[in-house]
Design a protein around this motif. Structure first.
Motif, PDB file in Angstrom:
ATOM      1  N   PRO A 159       0.821  -1.216   0.000  1.00 38.36           N
ATOM      2  CA  PRO A 159       0.000   0.000   0.000  1.00 38.36           C
ATOM      3  C   PRO A 159       0.855   1.267   0.000  1.00 38.36           C
ATOM      4  CG  PRO A 159      -0.641  -1.499   1.754  1.00 38.36           C
ATOM      5  CD  PRO A 159       0.670  -1.979   1.229  1.00 38.36           C
ATOM      6  N   LEU A 160       0.207   2.367  -0.243  1.00 43.00           N
ATOM      7  CA  LEU A 160       0.888   3.650  -0.178  1.00 43.00           C
ATOM      8  C   LEU A 160       1.450   3.841   1.217  1.00 43.00           C
ATOM      9  CD1 LEU A 160       1.524   6.489  -1.307  1.00 43.00           C
ATOM     10  CD2 LEU A 160      -0.719   7.186  -0.475  1.00 43.00           C
ATOM     11  N   GLY A 161       2.610   4.365   1.324  1.00 42.54           N
ATOM     12  CA  GLY A 161       3.229   4.628   2.615  1.00 42.54           C
ATOM     13  C   GLY A 161       4.439   3.747   2.798  1.00 42.54           C
ATOM     14  N   LEU A 162       5.373   4.200   3.561  1.00 49.41           N
ATOM     15  CA  LEU A 162       6.630   3.480   3.721  1.00 49.41           C
ATOM     16  C   LEU A 162       6.710   2.763   5.056  1.00 49.41           C
ATOM     17  CD1 LEU A 162       9.021   6.182   2.256  1.00 49.41           C
ATOM     18  CD2 LEU A 162       8.008   4.237   1.100  1.00 49.41           C
ATOM     19  N   THR A 163       5.585   2.558   5.688  1.00 50.34           N
ATOM     20  CA  THR A 163       5.610   1.972   7.028  1.00 50.34           C
ATOM     21  C   THR A 163       5.378   0.476   7.030  1.00 50.34           C
ATOM     22  OG1 THR A 163       3.277   2.452   7.277  1.00 50.34           O
ATOM     23  CG2 THR A 163       4.830   4.118   8.076  1.00 50.34           C
ATOM     24  N   THR A 164       5.189  -0.082   5.883  1.00 58.78           N
ATOM     25  CA  THR A 164       4.914  -1.514   5.859  1.00 58.78           C
ATOM     26  C   THR A 164       5.949  -2.237   4.997  1.00 58.78           C
ATOM     27  OG1 THR A 164       3.341  -3.228   5.229  1.00 58.78           O
ATOM     28  CG2 THR A 164       3.321  -1.238   3.914  1.00 58.78           C
ATOM     29  N   ASP A 165       6.369  -3.385   5.443  1.00 60.96           N
ATOM     30  CA  ASP A 165       7.230  -4.232   4.631  1.00 60.96           C
ATOM     31  C   ASP A 165       6.492  -5.452   4.131  1.00 60.96           C
ATOM     32  OD1 ASP A 165       9.718  -2.807   4.911  1.00 60.96           O
ATOM     33  OD2 ASP A 165       9.705  -3.458   6.992  1.00 60.96           O
ATOM     34  N   THR A 166       5.243  -5.600   4.526  1.00 58.79           N
ATOM     35  CA  THR A 166       4.500  -6.784   4.112  1.00 58.79           C
ATOM     36  C   THR A 166       4.140  -6.650   2.647  1.00 58.79           C
ATOM     37  OG1 THR A 166       3.583  -6.997   6.325  1.00 58.79           O
ATOM     38  CG2 THR A 166       2.491  -8.207   4.559  1.00 58.79           C
ATOM     39  N   GLN A 167       4.629  -7.550   1.845  1.00 58.50           N
ATOM     40  CA  GLN A 167       4.391  -7.514   0.422  1.00 58.50           C
ATOM     41  C   GLN A 167       3.411  -8.614   0.035  1.00 58.50           C
ATOM     42  OE1 GLN A 167       8.203  -7.555  -1.574  1.00 58.50           O
ATOM     43  NE2 GLN A 167       8.917  -5.787  -0.429  1.00 58.50           N
ATOM     44  N   TYR A 168       2.558  -8.287  -0.895  1.00 56.15           N
ATOM     45  CA  TYR A 168       1.551  -9.215  -1.373  1.00 56.15           C
ATOM     46  C   TYR A 168       1.951  -9.646  -2.780  1.00 56.15           C
ATOM     47  CZ  TYR A 168      -1.000  -7.342   2.586  1.00 56.15           C
ATOM     48  OH  TYR A 168      -1.353  -6.964   3.851  1.00 56.15           O
ATOM     49  N   PHE A 169       2.110 -10.937  -2.947  1.00 60.15           N
ATOM     50  CA  PHE A 169       2.678 -11.471  -4.174  1.00 60.15           C
ATOM     51  C   PHE A 169       1.641 -12.014  -5.143  1.00 60.15           C
ATOM     52  CE2 PHE A 169       7.281 -11.548  -3.688  1.00 60.15           C
ATOM     53  CZ  PHE A 169       7.414 -11.245  -2.353  1.00 60.15           C
ATOM     54  N   GLY A 170       1.977 -11.897  -6.417  1.00 58.56           N
ATOM     55  CA  GLY A 170       1.233 -12.583  -7.453  1.00 58.56           C
ATOM     56  C   GLY A 170       1.748 -14.003  -7.608  1.00 58.56           C
ATOM     57  N   PRO A 171       1.146 -14.790  -8.493  1.00 50.99           N
ATOM     58  CA  PRO A 171       1.544 -16.190  -8.662  1.00 50.99           C
ATOM     59  C   PRO A 171       2.823 -16.360  -9.464  1.00 50.99           C
ATOM     60  CG  PRO A 171      -0.263 -15.663 -10.129  1.00 50.99           C
ATOM     61  CD  PRO A 171      -0.041 -14.444  -9.275  1.00 50.99           C
ATOM     62  N   GLY A 172       3.260 -15.290 -10.141  1.00 52.89           N
ATOM     63  CA  GLY A 172       4.509 -15.370 -10.877  1.00 52.89           C
ATOM     64  C   GLY A 172       4.338 -15.687 -12.350  1.00 52.89           C
ATOM     65  N   THR A 173       5.376 -15.365 -13.100  1.00 50.11           N
ATOM     66  CA  THR A 173       5.492 -15.743 -14.517  1.00 50.11           C
ATOM     67  C   THR A 173       6.720 -16.620 -14.645  1.00 50.11           C
ATOM     68  OG1 THR A 173       4.462 -13.747 -15.425  1.00 50.11           O
ATOM     69  CG2 THR A 173       5.973 -14.943 -16.852  1.00 50.11           C
ATOM     70  N   ARG A 174       6.523 -17.808 -15.198  1.00 43.45           N
ATOM     71  CA  ARG A 174       7.642 -18.723 -15.418  1.00 43.45           C
ATOM     72  C   ARG A 174       8.219 -18.444 -16.792  1.00 43.45           C
ATOM     73  NH1 ARG A 174      10.777 -21.629 -12.339  1.00 43.45           N
ATOM     74  NH2 ARG A 174       8.960 -22.329 -11.149  1.00 43.45           N
ATOM     75  N   LEU A 175       9.420 -17.902 -16.820  1.00 38.06           N
ATOM     76  CA  LEU A 175      10.098 -17.605 -18.078  1.00 38.06           C
ATOM     77  C   LEU A 175      11.114 -18.705 -18.379  1.00 38.06           C
ATOM     78  CD1 LEU A 175      10.890 -15.724 -20.460  1.00 38.06           C
ATOM     79  CD2 LEU A 175      12.469 -14.574 -18.893  1.00 38.06           C
ATOM     80  N   THR A 176      11.005 -19.271 -19.549  1.00 38.63           N
ATOM     81  CA  THR A 176      11.963 -20.281 -20.003  1.00 38.63           C
ATOM     82  C   THR A 176      12.664 -19.757 -21.241  1.00 38.63           C
ATOM     83  OG1 THR A 176      10.558 -22.065 -19.161  1.00 38.63           O
ATOM     84  CG2 THR A 176      12.261 -22.665 -20.759  1.00 38.63           C
ATOM     85  N   VAL A 177      13.980 -19.736 -21.190  1.00 34.80           N
ATOM     86  CA  VAL A 177      14.777 -19.277 -22.328  1.00 34.80           C
ATOM     87  C   VAL A 177      15.492 -20.490 -22.931  1.00 34.80           C
ATOM     88  CG1 VAL A 177      16.575 -17.708 -23.122  1.00 34.80           C
ATOM     89  CG2 VAL A 177      15.094 -17.058 -21.210  1.00 34.80           C
ATOM     90  N   LEU A 178      15.219 -20.739 -24.205  1.00 37.98           N
ATOM     91  CA  LEU A 178      15.795 -21.910 -24.881  1.00 37.98           C
ATOM     92  C   LEU A 178      16.980 -21.522 -25.756  1.00 37.98           C
ATOM     93  CD1 LEU A 178      12.433 -23.576 -25.916  1.00 37.98           C
ATOM     94  CD2 LEU A 178      13.827 -24.087 -23.912  1.00 37.98           C
TER      95      LEU A 178
END
Lengths: 114, 113
Positions: free
Chosen positions: A95-114
């Motif tokens: 959230p807005l503000g610098l008082t929190t370190d709790t981060q809420y994550f997405g599920p991610g993108t799996r990148l594969t480089v061949l």
């Protein structure tokens, strides 16, 4: 309330190509963080955006770049892809503000480089 | 330079017993410590945190202990349940510097029935 979303879920590219990964933060969150998680390793901090500005950058080469849009969504661009860029790329928001370190994550993108 | 070390890549614990996950750090500037939990194909989720002004924080079955002199923290889960099987990350930060979290490599916890 929708969580952090990321697209695409999976991305397959070849060496030398460019990859674009997208992230939409939780509604009301203005900070977006990008991380790389290579196999067997912890999360490596890539970039932090807040209010459209890049606030901090991890120890990655300049071919890793990104931006944050006025709606606070974000893009991560990886140019000149190398095999070792294969990893899970995670986006997190706070959230807005610098008082929190709790981060809420997405599920991610799996990148594969061949 | 690994600032955060989780020396056990994996840990297997019997259901109902105590799980203890350890984390060591080197940077004395760290003043806030978080634990995240990650299931396969999902992003990490926040579990519990502790400030450097405390040496213990408890939340239900989860307790985190901080030993600042040893630069060591541990996460205790008791009793362990099958749903606790996940990868656990220790992530300290120095709030005075951009709130960037430094992540450990994670410990995979397996709860055996």
């Amino acid at each position: 309330e929708a969580g952090v979303t990321q697209s695409p879920t999976h991305l397959i590219k070849t060496r030398g190509q460019q990859a674009t990964l997208r992230c939409s933060p939780i509604s009301g969150h203005t900070s977006v963080y990008w991380y790389q998680q290579a196999l067997g390793l912890g999360l490596q901090f890539l970039l932090w955006y807040d209010e459209g500005e890049e606030r901090n950058r991890g120890n990655f080469p300049p071919r890793f770049s990104g931006r944050q849009f006025p709606n606070y969504s974000s893009e991560l661009n990886v140019n000149a892809l190398e095999l070792e860029d294969s990893a899970l790329y995670l986006c997190a928001s706070t959230p807005l503000g610098l008082t929190t370190d709790t981060q809420y994550f997405g599920p991610g993108t799996r990148l594969t480089v061949l | 330079d690994q600032q955060v070390k989780q020396n056990s890549p994996s840990l297997s614990v019997q259901e109902g017993r105590i799980s203890i996950l350890n984390c060591d750090y080197t940077n004395s500037m760290f003043d806030y410590f978080l634990w995240y939990k990650k299931y396969p194909a999902e992003g990490p989720t926040f579990l519990i945190s502790i400030s450097s002004i405390k040496d213990k924080n408890e939340d239900g079955r989860f307790t985190v202990f901080l030993n600042k002199s040893a630069k060591h923290l541990s996460l205790h889960i008791v009793p362990s349940q099958p749903g606790d099987s996940a990868v656990y990350f220790c992530a300290p930060s120095a709030r005075r510097s951009n709130y960037q979290l430094i992540w450990g490599a994670g410990t995979k916890l397996i709860i055996k029935p």
